[in-house]
Design a protein around this motif. Structure first.
Motif, PDB file in Angstrom:
ATOM      1  N   LYS A  21      76.741   4.096  19.729  1.00 35.07           N
ATOM      2  CA  LYS A  21      76.153   3.662  20.996  1.00 35.07           C
ATOM      3  C   LYS A  21      75.313   4.795  21.567  1.00 35.07           C
ATOM      4  O   LYS A  21      75.841   5.727  22.167  1.00 35.07           O
ATOM      5  CB  LYS A  21      77.244   3.243  21.969  1.00 35.07           C
ATOM      6  CG  LYS A  21      78.041   2.054  21.469  1.00 35.07           C
ATOM      7  CD  LYS A  21      79.141   1.676  22.409  1.00 35.07           C
ATOM      8  CE  LYS A  21      79.885   0.465  21.860  1.00 35.07           C
ATOM      9  NZ  LYS A  21      80.932   0.034  22.773  1.00 35.07           N
ATOM     10  N   SER A  23      71.332   5.629  23.415  1.00 35.48           N
ATOM     11  CA  SER A  23      70.039   5.178  23.919  1.00 35.48           C
ATOM     12  C   SER A  23      68.908   6.007  23.315  1.00 35.48           C
ATOM     13  O   SER A  23      67.739   5.662  23.429  1.00 35.48           O
ATOM     14  CB  SER A  23      70.012   5.260  25.450  1.00 35.48           C
ATOM     15  OG  SER A  23      70.329   6.571  25.856  1.00 35.48           O
ATOM     16  N   GLN A  27      67.459   1.245  17.973  1.00 36.40           N
ATOM     17  CA  GLN A  27      68.449   0.210  17.702  1.00 36.40           C
ATOM     18  C   GLN A  27      68.297  -0.295  16.275  1.00 36.40           C
ATOM     19  O   GLN A  27      67.192  -0.549  15.810  1.00 36.40           O
ATOM     20  CB  GLN A  27      68.280  -0.941  18.693  1.00 36.40           C
ATOM     21  CG  GLN A  27      69.424  -1.911  18.670  1.00 36.40           C
ATOM     22  CD  GLN A  27      69.366  -2.881  19.836  1.00 36.40           C
ATOM     23  OE1 GLN A  27      68.543  -2.750  20.728  1.00 36.40           O
ATOM     24  NE2 GLN A  27      70.256  -3.849  19.821  1.00 36.40           N
ATOM     25  N   LYS A 183      72.304  -0.050  21.364  1.00 31.29           N
ATOM     26  CA  LYS A 183      72.160   0.413  22.756  1.00 31.29           C
ATOM     27  C   LYS A 183      73.529   0.422  23.416  1.00 31.29           C
ATOM     28  O   LYS A 183      74.351  -0.472  23.170  1.00 31.29           O
ATOM     29  CB  LYS A 183      71.207  -0.494  23.541  1.00 31.29           C
ATOM     30  CG  LYS A 183      69.790  -0.515  23.003  1.00 31.29           C
ATOM     31  CD  LYS A 183      69.112   0.817  23.219  1.00 31.29           C
ATOM     32  CE  LYS A 183      67.697   0.779  22.653  1.00 31.29           C
ATOM     33  NZ  LYS A 183      67.170   2.103  22.409  1.00 31.29           N
TER      34      LYS A 183
END
Length: 185
Positions: A21, A23, A27, A183
């Motif tokens: 996970k 940012s 992705q 994300k």
């Protein structure tokens, strides 16, 4: 057994597929983390593992081949990963099996490169240690006739045996972890 078969069957070492996970990462990007155990085949009394600077070599590669080993350490990754259930994990492996195979081959190549340096360092340390001991016994023998030649010869043979084993270190796949970037929630 190939790496993919090992991952699918889950019978060798540690294999897992997890979600990363982040940012920061795109992705869907897949990272493959391989751990290789360094093995020296030699008698236990030589204690060669004491001369190895590392027992495990970790290689983390992105699906495009970029080496992220130094950037993304295990400590940094641990808090941002989540386990993926078996069904989804198998689907991910099936969809990307060719990439996983290629990247794992590249990871083994990178680990083999590191192994050469580890081997050279271990050989140097081992030789220095036994050279000192052999020299000590030779000096002692000059003033003490109770030190036998066969004691010195035994150390010389141990040195030859140890150097030979350290020159032929091998890598054993220990674990594989597939990380799929998503994300954060």
């Amino acid at each position: 057994m190939s790496v993919l078969e090992s991952i699918k069957s889950g019978t060798f070492g540690n294999t897992s597929v997890v979600l990363l996970k982040s940012s920061v990462m795109p992705q869907g990007l897949m990272l493959i983390e391989n751990h290789f155990r360094i093995e020296a085949i030699a008698p236990k009394h030589l204690n060669l593992s004491a001369y190895l600077s590392e027992q495990i070599i970790r290689v983390l590669l992105a699906e495009n081949g970029n080496d992220l080993t130094k950037v993304a350490t295990s400590d940094k990754l641990l808090p941002i990963i989540a386990r993926l259930d078996k069904t989804k994990a198998r689907q991910a492996i099936k969809a990307r099996h060719e990439i996983i195979s290629n990247i794992t081959t590249l990871a083994k190549s990178k680990a083999t490169d590191e192994l050469s340096a580890i081997s050279a360092s271990a050989q140097s340390q081992f030789a220095d240690h036994l050279d000192k001991e052999i020299g000590r016994l030779q000096r002692l023998q000059a003033i003490n006739p109770n030190v036998r030649d066969d004691e010195i010869q035994t150390l010389i043979k141990m040195k030859e045996q140890g150097l030979s084993a350290l020159a032929q270190l091998s890598l054993v796949p220990d674990s594989v972890r597939i990380l799929i970037c998503v994300k954060p929630d």
